[in-house]
Each structure stands twice: as structure tokens, then as C-alpha cells.
Design a protein around this motif. Structure first.
Motif, PDB file in Angstrom:
ATOM      1  N   TRP A 316       0.873  -1.177   0.000  1.00  0.00           N
ATOM      2  CA  TRP A 316       0.000   0.000   0.000  1.00  0.00           C
ATOM      3  C   TRP A 316       0.906   1.222   0.000  1.00  0.00           C
ATOM      4  CZ3 TRP A 316      -3.081   1.624   5.009  1.00  0.00           C
ATOM      5  CH2 TRP A 316      -3.999   2.635   4.699  1.00  0.00           C
ATOM      6  N   VAL A 317       0.431   2.337  -0.511  1.00  0.00           N
ATOM      7  CA  VAL A 317       1.271   3.528  -0.579  1.00  0.00           C
ATOM      8  C   VAL A 317       1.753   3.944   0.817  1.00  0.00           C
ATOM      9  CG1 VAL A 317      -0.599   5.251  -0.441  1.00  0.00           C
ATOM     10  CG2 VAL A 317       1.526   5.780  -1.685  1.00  0.00           C
ATOM     11  N   THR A 318       0.933   3.694   1.828  1.00  0.00           N
ATOM     12  CA  THR A 318       1.326   4.048   3.191  1.00  0.00           C
ATOM     13  C   THR A 318       2.599   3.296   3.597  1.00  0.00           C
ATOM     14  OG1 THR A 318      -0.993   4.412   3.648  1.00  0.00           O
ATOM     15  CG2 THR A 318       0.452   4.278   5.557  1.00  0.00           C
ATOM     16  N   SER A 392      -3.891   8.101  12.124  1.00  0.00           N
ATOM     17  CA  SER A 392      -4.900   7.347  11.388  1.00  0.00           C
ATOM     18  C   SER A 392      -4.816   7.706   9.913  1.00  0.00           C
ATOM     19  CB  SER A 392      -6.278   7.716  11.945  1.00  0.00           C
ATOM     20  OG  SER A 392      -7.308   7.148  11.161  1.00  0.00           O
ATOM     21  N   VAL A 393      -5.050   6.736   9.056  1.00  0.00           N
ATOM     22  CA  VAL A 393      -5.002   6.956   7.612  1.00  0.00           C
ATOM     23  C   VAL A 393      -5.829   5.920   6.870  1.00  0.00           C
ATOM     24  CG1 VAL A 393      -2.858   5.592   7.435  1.00  0.00           C
ATOM     25  CG2 VAL A 393      -3.503   7.081   5.545  1.00  0.00           C
ATOM     26  N   GLY A 394      -6.431   6.337   5.767  1.00  0.00           N
ATOM     27  CA  GLY A 394      -7.047   5.383   4.845  1.00  0.00           C
ATOM     28  C   GLY A 394      -8.523   5.592   4.614  1.00  0.00           C
ATOM     29  N   PRO A 396     -12.184   7.939   6.457  1.00  0.00           N
ATOM     30  CA  PRO A 396     -12.564   8.842   7.534  1.00  0.00           C
ATOM     31  C   PRO A 396     -12.579   8.053   8.844  1.00  0.00           C
ATOM     32  CG  PRO A 396     -14.149   8.950   5.717  1.00  0.00           C
ATOM     33  CD  PRO A 396     -13.241   7.797   5.437  1.00  0.00           C
ATOM     34  N   ASP A 418      -5.220  12.732  12.159  1.00  0.00           N
ATOM     35  CA  ASP A 418      -6.012  12.060  11.118  1.00  0.00           C
ATOM     36  C   ASP A 418      -5.473  12.596   9.795  1.00  0.00           C
ATOM     37  OD1 ASP A 418      -7.892  11.144   9.336  1.00  0.00           O
ATOM     38  OD2 ASP A 418      -9.575  12.228  10.229  1.00  0.00           O
ATOM     39  N   THR A 419      -4.806  11.748   9.033  1.00  0.00           N
ATOM     40  CA  THR A 419      -4.040  12.206   7.875  1.00  0.00           C
ATOM     41  C   THR A 419      -4.733  11.837   6.577  1.00  0.00           C
ATOM     42  OG1 THR A 419      -2.755  10.158   7.810  1.00  0.00           O
ATOM     43  CG2 THR A 419      -1.895  11.947   9.174  1.00  0.00           C
ATOM     44  N   TRP A 420      -5.128  12.835   5.808  1.00  0.00           N
ATOM     45  CA  TRP A 420      -5.737  12.564   4.498  1.00  0.00           C
ATOM     46  C   TRP A 420      -4.675  12.663   3.407  1.00  0.00           C
ATOM     47  CZ3 TRP A 420      -5.808  15.003  -0.183  1.00  0.00           C
ATOM     48  CH2 TRP A 420      -6.627  14.421  -1.166  1.00  0.00           C
ATOM     49  N   TRP A 421      -4.636  11.659   2.575  1.00  0.00           N
ATOM     50  CA  TRP A 421      -3.802  11.680   1.370  1.00  0.00           C
ATOM     51  C   TRP A 421      -4.165  10.495   0.513  1.00  0.00           C
ATOM     52  CZ3 TRP A 421       0.774   8.303   0.943  1.00  0.00           C
ATOM     53  CH2 TRP A 421       0.948   7.446   2.036  1.00  0.00           C
ATOM     54  N   GLN A 422      -3.474  10.309  -0.603  1.00  0.00           N
ATOM     55  CA  GLN A 422      -3.806   9.263  -1.571  1.00  0.00           C
ATOM     56  C   GLN A 422      -2.528   8.706  -2.196  1.00  0.00           C
ATOM     57  OE1 GLN A 422      -5.903  12.105  -4.267  1.00  0.00           O
ATOM     58  NE2 GLN A 422      -7.719  10.881  -3.846  1.00  0.00           N
ATOM     59  N   GLU A 424      -1.971   8.853  -5.126  1.00  0.00           N
ATOM     60  CA  GLU A 424      -1.632   9.882  -6.104  1.00  0.00           C
ATOM     61  C   GLU A 424      -0.902  11.069  -5.476  1.00  0.00           C
ATOM     62  OE1 GLU A 424      -4.497   8.360  -5.718  1.00  0.00           O
ATOM     63  OE2 GLU A 424      -5.434   7.869  -7.651  1.00  0.00           O
ATOM     64  N   ALA A 507      -9.525  15.325  -6.510  1.00  0.00           N
ATOM     65  CA  ALA A 507      -9.134  14.156  -5.716  1.00  0.00           C
ATOM     66  C   ALA A 507     -10.166  13.033  -5.747  1.00  0.00           C
ATOM     67  CB  ALA A 507      -8.891  14.593  -4.265  1.00  0.00           C
ATOM     68  N   LEU A 521     -13.712  14.925   5.633  1.00  0.00           N
ATOM     69  CA  LEU A 521     -13.817  14.072   4.450  1.00  0.00           C
ATOM     70  C   LEU A 521     -15.124  13.296   4.513  1.00  0.00           C
ATOM     71  CD1 LEU A 521     -11.601  14.229   2.397  1.00  0.00           C
ATOM     72  CD2 LEU A 521     -10.646  14.649   4.652  1.00  0.00           C
ATOM     73  N   LYS A 621      -9.880  -0.712   3.108  1.00  0.00           N
ATOM     74  CA  LYS A 621     -10.980   0.157   2.699  1.00  0.00           C
ATOM     75  C   LYS A 621     -12.211  -0.674   2.360  1.00  0.00           C
ATOM     76  CE  LYS A 621      -8.039   3.419   0.429  1.00  0.00           C
ATOM     77  NZ  LYS A 621      -7.480   4.145   1.549  1.00  0.00           N
TER      78      LYS A 621
HETATM   79  C1  6R9 Z   1      -3.171   6.925   1.869  1.00  0.00           C
HETATM   80  C2  6R9 Z   1      -4.280   6.219   1.179  1.00  0.00           C
HETATM   81  C3  6R9 Z   1      -6.930   7.229  -0.981  1.00  0.00           C
HETATM   82  C4  6R9 Z   1      -8.375   7.481  -0.529  1.00  0.00           C
HETATM   83  C5  6R9 Z   1      -8.723   8.947  -0.434  1.00  0.00           C
HETATM   84  C6  6R9 Z   1      -9.854   8.924   0.573  1.00  0.00           C
HETATM   85  C7  6R9 Z   1      -9.423   7.860   1.545  1.00  0.00           C
HETATM   86  C8  6R9 Z   1      -7.372   8.286   2.944  1.00  0.00           C
HETATM   87  C9  6R9 Z   1      -8.213   9.415   4.598  1.00  0.00           C
HETATM   88  C10 6R9 Z   1      -9.246   9.124   3.685  1.00  0.00           C
HETATM   89  C11 6R9 Z   1     -10.751  10.254   4.999  1.00  0.00           C
HETATM   90  C12 6R9 Z   1      -8.536  10.158   5.777  1.00  0.00           C
HETATM   91  N1  6R9 Z   1      -8.684   8.410   2.676  1.00  0.00           N
HETATM   92  N2  6R9 Z   1      -7.064   8.872   4.103  1.00  0.00           N
HETATM   93  N3  6R9 Z   1     -10.505   9.547   3.883  1.00  0.00           N
HETATM   94  N4  6R9 Z   1      -9.822  10.563   5.921  1.00  0.00           N
HETATM   95  N5  6R9 Z   1      -7.631  10.453   6.708  1.00  0.00           N
HETATM   96  O1  6R9 Z   1      -5.215   5.785   1.806  1.00  0.00           O
HETATM   97  O2  6R9 Z   1      -4.167   6.108  -0.183  1.00  0.00           O
HETATM   98  O3  6R9 Z   1      -5.137   3.862  -0.806  1.00  0.00           O
HETATM   99  O4  6R9 Z   1      -4.755   5.690  -2.538  1.00  0.00           O
HETATM  100  O5  6R9 Z   1      -6.601   5.859  -0.864  1.00  0.00           O
HETATM  101  O6  6R9 Z   1      -8.561   6.988   0.797  1.00  0.00           O
HETATM  102  O7  6R9 Z   1     -11.043   8.546  -0.052  1.00  0.00           O
HETATM  103  O8  6R9 Z   1      -9.092   9.453  -1.703  1.00  0.00           O
HETATM  104  P1  6R9 Z   1      -5.126   5.319  -1.153  1.00  0.00           P
END
Ligand code: 6R9
Length: 656
Positions: A316-318, A392-394, A396, A418-422, A424, A507, A521, A621
Motif C-alpha cells: 500500500w502507498v502508506t 490514522s489513515v485510509g 474517515p 487524522d491524515t488525508w492523502w492518496q 496519487e 481528488a 472528508l 478500505k
Molecule cells: C493513503 C491512502 C486514498 C483514498 C482517499 C480517501 C481515503 C485516505 C483518509 C481518507 C478520509 C482520511 N482516505 N485517508 N478519507 N480521511 N484520513 O489511503 O491512499 O489507498 O490511494 O486511498 O482513501 O477517499 O481518496 P489510497
């Protein structure tokens, strides 16, 4: 269709950083000011301060041909040198890089000096196999030190890795090998999962078998095999090599050569909701800068004293950014764990935290909710006092899961980021800074310094505070994807066409700005439900369900409905502790009413299905499109990226 998403939940709890934490935090408030004053200058400073450049860059960003970016374009560096050799040269060779724990109880402590030596040897082996800059190498390994060493060895010689989850099937592996045209596959005989050896090599053999007559030219020349499981494997002479033989025999004399900042570093495939997986391409200097920066200021890593643990798999990217590249670039000491959280007992993770004195812990909401399902007694049996920061990641993180995480794991005092990213975005984009931000359960809060985010309507107009819409990134950022492997048009189309007029990155997530300007989110835009003309977010209704004492986890989808267009269908997992004390009788009706009371009648689910599992990807997810199939009585679609492919038949049976 309006992009405005109705906002239903309110949250009033706030947690300010404790003064002692704030006083010692790496990320400070002045970073925001510096970045706001001169964004590109700020990113130039970060790249110079955090990394070693063989050739210094003179230009931070070239954005003359959007959306194709060049960051630090005339600079040269070696990514592996930055993660390894320079720490050894600075006298930190004896510092532990990896505290590895096998699922079966095996242990290895790997210092920076040892990891550097290993990576140099592997680099020599790769070059001996004819791999050079720009060549692709597929990595299909369990969570063992060799996985990290493989990624770094590929990076060291300027080649490109494509890591594939160890749980993916031969077919998925084959599709990824073919798309990238990989010349080498690095795998293992097997690894430990759920108490036994799960074989990997047979999937590689199967993926590479029998290309005759398929019309596809086999790109793979060699398979390098780590011995981990000790299971029997088939062997193709001339193609297959044992890691322990080849690496031991190779020279550790390997000097890291400089490569251009924009040299590709890796391809990582994301499944997306439809279509064939996209090979997201990342390059070197910008990616490593933002990986190192965010790991320092968001995870607050103090490399001399912290023990850091990010539980993500390297598939996974994480696992790329916050296991391999960020922490190692920063010289941190981290735990690497091979197995599942509940083997051989449900407290395994907490036992590992106690054993190694983990101070920074980064995981996914799915894991937190599964621990909530089992109950607080399990973590309660371990000493978690070493923890000082949780992340936390991945997905909401529902406010109730956030509160549980802080209370039960974080002894009511650790900050939660709580870290949002992708995949991408390559690295964290939205998060609190733990020593600065007053945190709010459920909100990812604010863009990190140097990142520009907004929430806009369909026309690209900012929705403003108090409103919902679409999340966009309004300025290019160092660790942004550079494209989709082999498909530049799809890159433009998927991410940049929607807001081409404004030049925004789209996004694909719904989001809302609250009255303080914090970002919430709301879930993928594809999953947003439209009930009688109201656009409802999956995240908000799921959070309301999880706020009920009975619920451990919930997923909602919009199912077609003759009267309302779509109706909310909820799939709910009940806590074990609740079931011990209560009958599940009437619970579905109770939960329907609960949601109605919590957030309004419009959000009240038409159906509540009590289930034991939810369909999840390997990174945890929820795959809502499969639940939509169930809710609408259709045959269930493609399940190949599920962590457990059997789960859908169980759910379908429970719903019927
Ligand atoms: C790092 C990762 C990306 C999608 C992203 C969103 C969801 C990730 C989140 C979150 C709410 C957070 N997402 N972190 N939604 N709060 N803190 O997960 O990458 O597997 O590419 O997924 O995950 O929907 O667009 P990736």
C-alpha cells in the motif's frame, strides 16, 4: 446534479496539545507562516534541509507544461543514499533501523549499517542481472526486512519498483507485471499469515507460466527468491535464484550514483472503483522531500529517541511513504511486523507496542474499529504507556472510533493525527500538526504547511465555510504523481480535466468545510447517495451508526428506490460486548431510529443488515460497490482486490 453535499453531523469536542508535547514538537506554527509567505521557497528549503543532493538544484518547480510537473528538476540525488549511507557516514550506523517481528515470533534487529550493507549487495546482484536505470522490478514479498531492502536496492540503481500486495492472486500479479514490463520479480517462498505459512512463489510461477501462444512477450528474465517460509517450492533453472545465495556472494562495495530528481522511483497500482488498475508513477526528489517532511512534522519523529510503528503493508502507498522512505530518510527506528493483528492472540499488536516501547503508532480506522468490536479488555491487558502520538489513515475515522482510540490506546492524552492523502498525492496533504493544532474527532482538519487545498462546487467555485463539495488541490506539490504508467491521457482525464479552467487537481473525494475552516472528508464522490434530491455522505451516516453503543463498524450505500431515487442501506457489525449483554432482537429497527434522531429523518436507513464482516481491500478500505450489488439484489461484481474473497458469499447469505 449539484455537488453540494448535505451536512448532517456536528462535533463540538476539542483537544489542545499538552504543553509538554507542544514544547518538544518538531512541527511548529511558524512553518505555516514561512510556507504562506513563499511557498516554493519553503519547499526549496525543505528539500535542502532534509535531503542530501549530489548536485544542488537551482529551480524548485517547473510548471510550464501543466499538469506535468518537474520538482527540483536540475538537481541530482540518490534516494537510497539518503535513506541509508548518509546516516552511517554521520556516525549513526549502530542505530537500529528495523525492529522486525515475524508472526511466528522470529525477531531481527537490523541497524542502519547492516541495512546499508545488505542493500549494497542486493544492488550488486540486480546490476549483475542486467537491471539498470529505468528498468522495472516487481516486488511480491511478505513484511520482512528484505522487502524494505529490495525497494531501496532498486532505488539505489535508479530502477523502478512496482510492489504488489503479497495477498494478490497470480492473475493480479500478472496484470501488473505485464503493464509495467517488469524484468525481474523479487518474491519469497512464503510468509507467515494467520498462524501458518502462506506460499507466494507458486503465484509467481503461475503468473509467469505458459506465455506461449498468448501473444504476450514475457518481460521477466529472473525471479529472486527470499527463503522465509521454508515451504517447498518449484524451481525454474536459469530463471530463479535464491536471495541468500546471490546476496551473500555479492560485493558490498557499491557506491550510490546520482540520478536526476525526476528519475522515476516507483509505480504503484491503485484499483479504483472501475476500469483496469492505474499504475501511479512517482519520481525521486519531490517525493522523498515531502515523505521526509511529513514524517517529521506530522508524525513528530525524533529519530534519536522514538520507536515508530506504521502498521501498513508495503503493498500500500502508506507502506512506501511511511515504512520505507519517510522514516528511513529521517534515520528513525521502526517496528516492522510480518503478520496479522490477531495471531496468535487478539492482543498481538499491543504486545508488540509493550515489547518495543513504541512511541508513535500509525494505523487505519478499519483496524481501530475491529479492536472496538472485540472490546477494551484486550488492549487493557498491556502496558501502552510508551505511546505519545497516534495516527490514522485510509478512511474517515468516525468521531466515536477517534474517541475510543484516544481513550483506550492513547491513555486519554496522546494527540491523534487524522491524515488525508492518496496514492496519487504520495504523502500526507491534510492533517493536524500534533504540537500546534487543537484536534477535533472526525476531522482531518487543515492542509499541512506548503499545501493548498480547497472545497469547491461543480463549477470550481469555493463553497466556503459551513458547506460541502468536492476536494481539490489548487497548487502543485512535491510528491504529486507524475502520471499514470503508459497512459498520459488517462492521467489528464482522471485528475485534471474536471477543473481544467482553474488548474485544480480533482481528488475524487467529497468534503466539507466547517465553521472553523476545518476539512471533513465525506467519502468518495462515487459513493455519495442521492435520497430525494439530498446528497448524503457515506461517512456521516456511518459515523452516526458507530456512535450507537451496539455498533462496531458500519458501511452504508445508496440502493435504488422507486420513491426516493436512492435509499440508504446500512450494513452493520455489532460489538461482541454488546451481544453478551443484549439480544440482537429489534436492533435493526433501533439503529434506523437512532440514525433518524442523530442526523435527521432523511438519513434514516431503509434497510439495516446485521452482518459479521464487511468487504475490504488489503489496505482496509470498505468496497461499497460490492455492498451496493447486494443491496440491489444483483450478482456481486469483481472481487479480486478483496483481502478475503470469501466474505461476499457470507454477507449475501446473511442479508438473504
Ligand atoms: C493513503 C491512502 C486514498 C483514498 C482517499 C480517501 C481515503 C485516505 C483518509 C481518507 C478520509 C482520511 N482516505 N485517508 N478519507 N480521511 N484520513 O489511503 O491512499 O489507498 O490511494 O486511498 O482513501 O477517499 O481518496 P489510497
Amino acid at each position: 446534479m449539484s455537488s453540494n453535499i448535505d451536512h448532517l453531523l456536528t462535533e463540538t469536542r476539542r483537544f489542545a496539545p499538552e504543553p509538554a508535547f507542544a514544547a518538544d514538537a518538531v512541527g511548529t506554527a511558524d512553518l505555516y507562516a514561512r510556507a504562506a509567505e513563499d511557498r516554493l521557497g519553503f519547499w526549496g528549503d525543505q528539500a535542502r534541509e532534509l535531503l542530501h543532493w549530489h548536485t544542488p538544484f537551482t529551480e524548485v518547480l517547473d510548471w510550464s507544461n501543466p499538469p506535468f510537473a518537474s520538482w527540483y528538476g536540475d538537481g541530482e540525488l540518490n534516494v537510497a543514499y539518503n535513506c541509508l549511507d548518509r546516516h552511517v557516514e554521520a556516525g549513526d550506523g549502530d542505530r537500529v533501523a528495523l525492529l522486525w517481528e515475524g508472526e511466528n515470533g522470529d525477531e531481527r534487529r537490523v541497524t542502519y549499517a547492516e541495512l546499508t550493507d545488505e542493500v549494497k549487495r542486493v544492488a550488486t546482484v540486480l546490476e549483475g542481472l542486467g537491471i539498470g536505470a529505468g528498468d522495472r522490478v516487481a516486488i511480491y514479498l511478505p513484511m520482512i526486512p528484505e522487502a524494505v531492502a529490495s525497494m531501496l536496492a532498486v532505488a539505489r540503481i535508479g530502477a523502478i519498483h512496482s510492489v504488489v500486495f503479497g495477498g494478490f492472486s497470480a492473475d493480479s500479479l500478472r496484470a501488473r507485471i505485464d503493464d509495467a514490463g517488469a524484468k525481474l520479480v523479487i518474491t519469497a517462498d512464503g510468509g507467515y499469515r494467520k498462524g501458518k505459512v502462506s506460499a507466494l512463489k507458486p503465484a509467481v510461477d503461475q503468473a509467469l507460466a505458459d506465455r506461449n501462444g498468448s501473444g504476450v512477450q514475457e518481460s521477466v528474465e529472473h525471479v529472486l527468491v527470499v527463503r522465509r517460509g521454508g515451504n517447498e517450492v518449484e524451481w525454474t533453472e536459469g530463471r530463479d535464484l535464491w536471495w541468500h545465495e546471490a546476496v551473500a556472494a555479492a560485493s558490498a562495495d557499491h557506491e550510490a550514483q546520482p540520478f536526476p530528481s525526476e528519475n522515476p522511483l516507483f509505480i504503484l497500482y491503485t484499483s479504483g472503483t472501475t476500469g483496469k488498475p492505474k499504475g501511479i508513477l512517482h519520481t525521486s526528489g519531490g517525493y522523498l522531500t515531502q515523505a521526509a517532511f511529513t514524517n517529521r512534522v506530522v508524525h513528530d519523529v525524533h529519530p534519536e529517541t522514538d520507536v515508530y510503528w506504521c502498521t501498513a503493508d508495503i503493498g500500500w502507498v502508506t507502506g512506501h511513504t511511511y515504512v520505507t522512505y519517510g522514516p528511513l530518510a529521517n534515520g528513525a527506528t521502526q517496528v516492522l511486523y510480518e503478520g496479522t493483528p490477531d495471531t496468535p492472540h487478539p492482543g498481538r499488536w499491543w504486545e508488540i507496542i509493550q515489547k518495543y516501547g513504541v512511541s508513535i503508532f500509525y494505523t487505519a480506522p478499519t483496524a481501530i474499529r475491529s479492536f472496538m468490536k472485540i472490546g477494551r479488555d484486550v488492549p487493557g491487558g498491556f502496558d501502552l504507556s510508551s505511546l505519545r502520538l497516534l495516527g490514522s489513515v485510509g478512511e474517515p475515522i468516525n468521531p466515536e472510533a477517534w474517541m475510543w482510540y484516544r481513550g483506550v490506546i492513547g491513555h486519554d492524552s496522546t494527540p491523534i493525527i487524522d491524515t488525508w492523502w492518496q496514492t496519487e498525492t504520495g504523502a500526507i496533504m491534510i492533517s493536524a500538526l500534533p504540537g500546534v493544532t487543537e484536534t477535533k474527532p472526525g476531522s482531518a482538519q487543515v492542509p499541512i504547511p506548503g499545501i493548498s487545498i480547497d472545497v469547491v462546487d461543480d463549477a470550481g467555485e469555493p463553497v466556503g465555510e459551513g458547506n460541502g463539495g468536492l476536494l481539490v488541490v489548487t497548487e502543485p506539490w512535491p510528491s504529486m504523481l507524475r502520471g499514470i504508467w503508459g497512459d498520459p491521457e488517462r492521467y489528464v482525464e482522471t485528475y485534471w480535466e474536471k477543473f481544467a479552467a482553474q488548474g485544480y487537481y480533482f481528488a475524487g473525494d467529497g468534503a466539507r468545510l466547517d465553521d472553523d475552516g476545518d476539512v471533513w472528508l465525506l467519502g468518495r464522490v462515487d459513493d455519495v447517495m442521492n435520497v430525494s434530491g439530498h446528497r448524503l455522505s457515506t461517512a456521516e451516516i456511518e459515523s452516526a451508526l458507530v456512535a450507537h453503543e451496539a455498533t462496531a463498524e458500519a458501511a452504508v450505500v445508496g440502493a435504488s428506490d422507486e420513491t426516493t431515487g436512492q435509499a440508504v442501506a446500512a450494513f452493520v457489525i455489532i460489538k461482541q460486548s454488546y451481544l453478551k449483554a443484549h439480544s440482537p432482537e429489534g436492533l435493526a429497527q433501533t439503529l434506523r431510529q437512532w440514525v433518524g434522531e442523530q442526523i435527521g429523518p432523511i438519513a434514516r436507513p431503509r434497510d439495516v443488515y446485521i452482518v459479521e464482516e464487511l468487504p475490504k481491500t488489503r489496505s482496509g478500505k470498505i468496497m461499497r460497490r460490492l455492498l451496493r450489488d447486494v443491496a440491489e439484489g444483483r450478482e456481486v461484481g469483481d472481487t479480486t482486490t478483496l483481502a478475503d474473497t470469501a466474505v461476499m458469499s457470507v454477507i449475501s447469505a446473511q442479508v438473504r
